[in-house]
Design an enzyme around this catalytic site. Structure first.
Site, mmCIF file in Angstrom:
data_model
loop_
_atom_site.group_PDB
_atom_site.id
_atom_site.type_symbol
_atom_site.label_atom_id
_atom_site.label_comp_id
_atom_site.label_asym_id
_atom_site.label_seq_id
_atom_site.Cartn_x
_atom_site.Cartn_y
_atom_site.Cartn_z
ATOM 1 N N HIS A 17 0.817 -1.107 0.100
ATOM 2 C CA HIS A 17 -0.041 -0.095 -0.203
ATOM 3 C C HIS A 17 0.970 1.123 -0.012
ATOM 4 O O HIS A 17 1.301 1.844 0.878
ATOM 5 C CB HIS A 17 -1.088 0.122 1.131
ATOM 6 C CG HIS A 17 -2.033 1.099 1.134
ATOM 7 N ND1 HIS A 17 -3.202 0.931 2.002
ATOM 8 C CD2 HIS A 17 -1.848 2.182 0.852
ATOM 9 C CE1 HIS A 17 -3.808 1.869 1.562
ATOM 10 N NE2 HIS A 17 -3.191 2.989 1.112
ATOM 11 N N HIS A 19 1.170 4.879 -2.313
ATOM 12 C CA HIS A 19 0.840 5.770 -3.671
ATOM 13 C C HIS A 19 2.098 6.464 -3.887
ATOM 14 O O HIS A 19 2.694 7.073 -3.091
ATOM 15 C CB HIS A 19 0.042 6.738 -3.035
ATOM 16 C CG HIS A 19 -1.264 6.148 -2.557
ATOM 17 N ND1 HIS A 19 -2.462 5.997 -3.329
ATOM 18 C CD2 HIS A 19 -1.739 5.803 -1.084
ATOM 19 C CE1 HIS A 19 -3.521 5.437 -2.364
ATOM 20 N NE2 HIS A 19 -2.926 5.381 -1.330
ATOM 21 N N HIS A 197 -9.697 1.053 -1.151
ATOM 22 C CA HIS A 197 -9.541 1.449 -0.166
ATOM 23 C C HIS A 197 -10.959 1.546 0.416
ATOM 24 O O HIS A 197 -12.142 1.822 0.038
ATOM 25 C CB HIS A 197 -9.171 2.946 -0.159
ATOM 26 C CG HIS A 197 -7.666 3.262 -0.302
ATOM 27 N ND1 HIS A 197 -7.192 2.479 -1.434
ATOM 28 C CD2 HIS A 197 -6.804 3.954 0.183
ATOM 29 C CE1 HIS A 197 -5.885 3.202 -1.461
ATOM 30 N NE2 HIS A 197 -5.454 3.848 -0.367
ATOM 31 N N GLU A 200 -11.319 3.159 5.947
ATOM 32 C CA GLU A 200 -10.340 4.184 6.419
ATOM 33 C C GLU A 200 -11.138 5.020 7.283
ATOM 34 O O GLU A 200 -11.099 5.322 8.507
ATOM 35 C CB GLU A 200 -9.582 4.706 5.347
ATOM 36 C CG GLU A 200 -8.594 5.424 5.728
ATOM 37 C CD GLU A 200 -7.809 6.509 4.619
ATOM 38 O OE1 GLU A 200 -8.295 6.351 3.547
ATOM 39 O OE2 GLU A 200 -6.700 6.912 4.701
ATOM 40 N N ASP A 278 1.581 3.927 2.693
ATOM 41 C CA ASP A 278 0.691 4.921 2.253
ATOM 42 C C ASP A 278 1.341 5.896 1.441
ATOM 43 O O ASP A 278 1.376 5.905 0.156
ATOM 44 C CB ASP A 278 -0.242 5.577 3.325
ATOM 45 C CG ASP A 278 -1.755 5.666 3.028
ATOM 46 O OD1 ASP A 278 -1.964 5.479 1.569
ATOM 47 O OD2 ASP A 278 -2.668 6.139 3.592
ATOM 48 N N ASP A 279 1.493 7.206 2.302
ATOM 49 C CA ASP A 279 2.233 8.249 1.523
ATOM 50 C C ASP A 279 3.236 8.616 2.477
ATOM 51 O O ASP A 279 3.081 9.729 3.202
ATOM 52 C CB ASP A 279 0.969 9.367 1.500
ATOM 53 C CG ASP A 279 -0.150 8.975 0.760
ATOM 54 O OD1 ASP A 279 -0.164 8.686 -0.623
ATOM 55 O OD2 ASP A 279 -1.301 8.565 1.324
HETATM 56 N N1 ADE Z 1 -4.860 8.844 -1.790
HETATM 57 C C1 ADE Z 1 -3.468 8.760 -1.228
HETATM 58 N N2 ADE Z 1 -3.551 8.332 0.077
HETATM 59 C C2 ADE Z 1 -4.869 8.052 0.120
HETATM 60 C C3 ADE Z 1 -5.647 7.457 1.344
HETATM 61 N N3 ADE Z 1 -4.839 7.255 2.557
HETATM 62 N N4 ADE Z 1 -6.768 7.374 1.279
HETATM 63 C C4 ADE Z 1 -7.468 7.580 0.306
HETATM 64 N N5 ADE Z 1 -6.900 8.022 -0.929
HETATM 65 C C5 ADE Z 1 -5.359 7.978 -0.865
HETATM 66 ZN ZN ZN Z 2 -3.891 4.765 0.673
#
Ligand code: ADE
Ligand code: ZN
Length: 342
Positions: A17, A19, A197, A200, A278-279
């Site tokens: 996971h 991005h 997703h 969340e 994630d990011d």
């Molecule tokens: N795009 C990038 N990170 C995300 C996340 N945690 N949830 C939804 N969309 C995303």
């Molecule tokens: Zn994500």
């Protein structure tokens, strides 16, 4: 902690996971802005970092989409991917399945082929340089309508042999999985894997829809599934992998404190939980930092970290032979560490 910290760094693991646009560090944002003559509303790297103060998913997404504006040329996407894999290699990542958001770029006039060819070049370089294997997952932005997703799907068709699956990301609440039923069915017919997703910020019903309507092969996040015990039991019974992202959960206030993170509860329920970043450029850490954050917050043992790493390979889209090879390396690593400690 330092002992388990080193163990975590070297633990062979898959990232499921991530991005790729969320791995754009402020330093690279400035470099690309300069190279591409793009104006960004920040004067320094520090100013960018201090803007990363989110209270929910939408706050973050607004900044994340703005940051992506500096990505213009194929070389930019390649550089972005190479920087991620260089960093992932330091964290013991041996396989990665990365998300990209083509609509974020095509809507700004960047052709799809520029995006994907740049990313594929970076992935090839990572394989040669670090022996990290990787796969691409094309995400549809759920705040846009399904017709837009279909356009992207059709544009991507010539690359289907280089894309392992489709995903669903962006603003969750108000955009249920059911909105994308037809495009996910088309992706399944095309032989692509499906992930989404869900849970969340959205309710457990969104997780249910992702399972029953989108027929997902893997669940991204899934935290709120724990609010429904039948759903939790079902996810465990179906051995559905959950791609859990602890630092993201903390920054976006899905959990108030890492001491309250549910990852060990997930494992106790028999869920196939995995740890991911994630990011990472926006949430303050890469995959190793995410393992360390929950290991500290929840006092996880080495065995629990080992289970999380094992789950990452079991939940991957590698074939059985490849998965087995990764698991053997993981076992060899664990036994070597055990002997050292005895
Ligand atoms: N795009 C990038 N990170 C995300 C996340 N945690 N949830 C939804 N969309 C995303
Ligand atoms: Zn994500």
């Amino acid at each position: 902690m330092s002992d388990i910290s080193e163990f975590i760094t070297n633990l062979p693991k898959a990232e499921l996971h991530l991005h790729i646009e969320g791995s754009l560090e402020p330093e690279m944002m400035f470099r690309l802005a300069h190279r591409n003559k793009i104006n960004i509303p920040f004067r320094s790297v520090d100013e960018v970092r201090s803007a990363y103060n989110f209270t929910n998913l939408q706050d973050f997404l607004n900044i994340y989409y703005a940051g992506a504006n500096v990505l213009i040329e194929e070389e930019d996407f390649r550089d972005l991917a190479v920087a991620y894999f260089d960093r992932a290699a330091q964290d013991g990542v041996t396989h990665a399945e990365i998300f990209f958001d083509p609509q974020t770029h095509t809507d700004r006039g960047i052709p799809f082929n520029v995006v994907i060819n740049g990313l594929l070049a970076g992935m090839k370089e990572a394989e040669e340089k670090h022996s990290i294997s990787s796969k691409l997952i094309l995400c549809f932005l759920r705040h846009l309508d399904e017709e837009e997703a279909f356009k992207t799907f059709r544009t991507a068709e010539p690359w289907f042999d280089r894309i392992v699956g489709v995903g669903l990301d962006s603003s969750e609440v108000g955009h249920p999985p059911s909105k994308f039923a037809r495009v996910f069915a088309a992706a399944g017919d095309a032989g692509l894997k499906r992930v989404a997703h869900a849970g969340e910020e959205g309710p457990p019903e969104y997780v249910q829809q992702a399972l029953d309507i989108l027929h997902i092969d893997r669940l991204d996040h899934g935290n709120r599934a724990l609010e429904n015990s039948e759903l939790t039991t079902r996810l465990a019974r179906e051995a559905m992998a959950l791609t859990v992202c602890p630092l993201s959960n903390h920054k976006l206030r899905v959990v108030n404190d890492l001491c309250d993170h549910p990852v060990d509860r997930m494992l106790a329920h028999g869920l196939r939980a995995t740890i991911n970043s994630d990011d990472p450029a926006y949430f303050g850490g890469y995959i190793g930092d995410n393992y360390r954050a929950v290991a500290k917050g929840r006092n996880l043992s080495r065995e629990a970290c080992m289970t999380l790493a094992r789950n990452s390979f079991l939940g991957s889209f590698l074939n059985d032979y490849e998965t087995m090879a990764h698991l053997q390396k993981l076992d060899a690593f664990f036994h070597k560490h055990h002997e050292v400690d005895l």
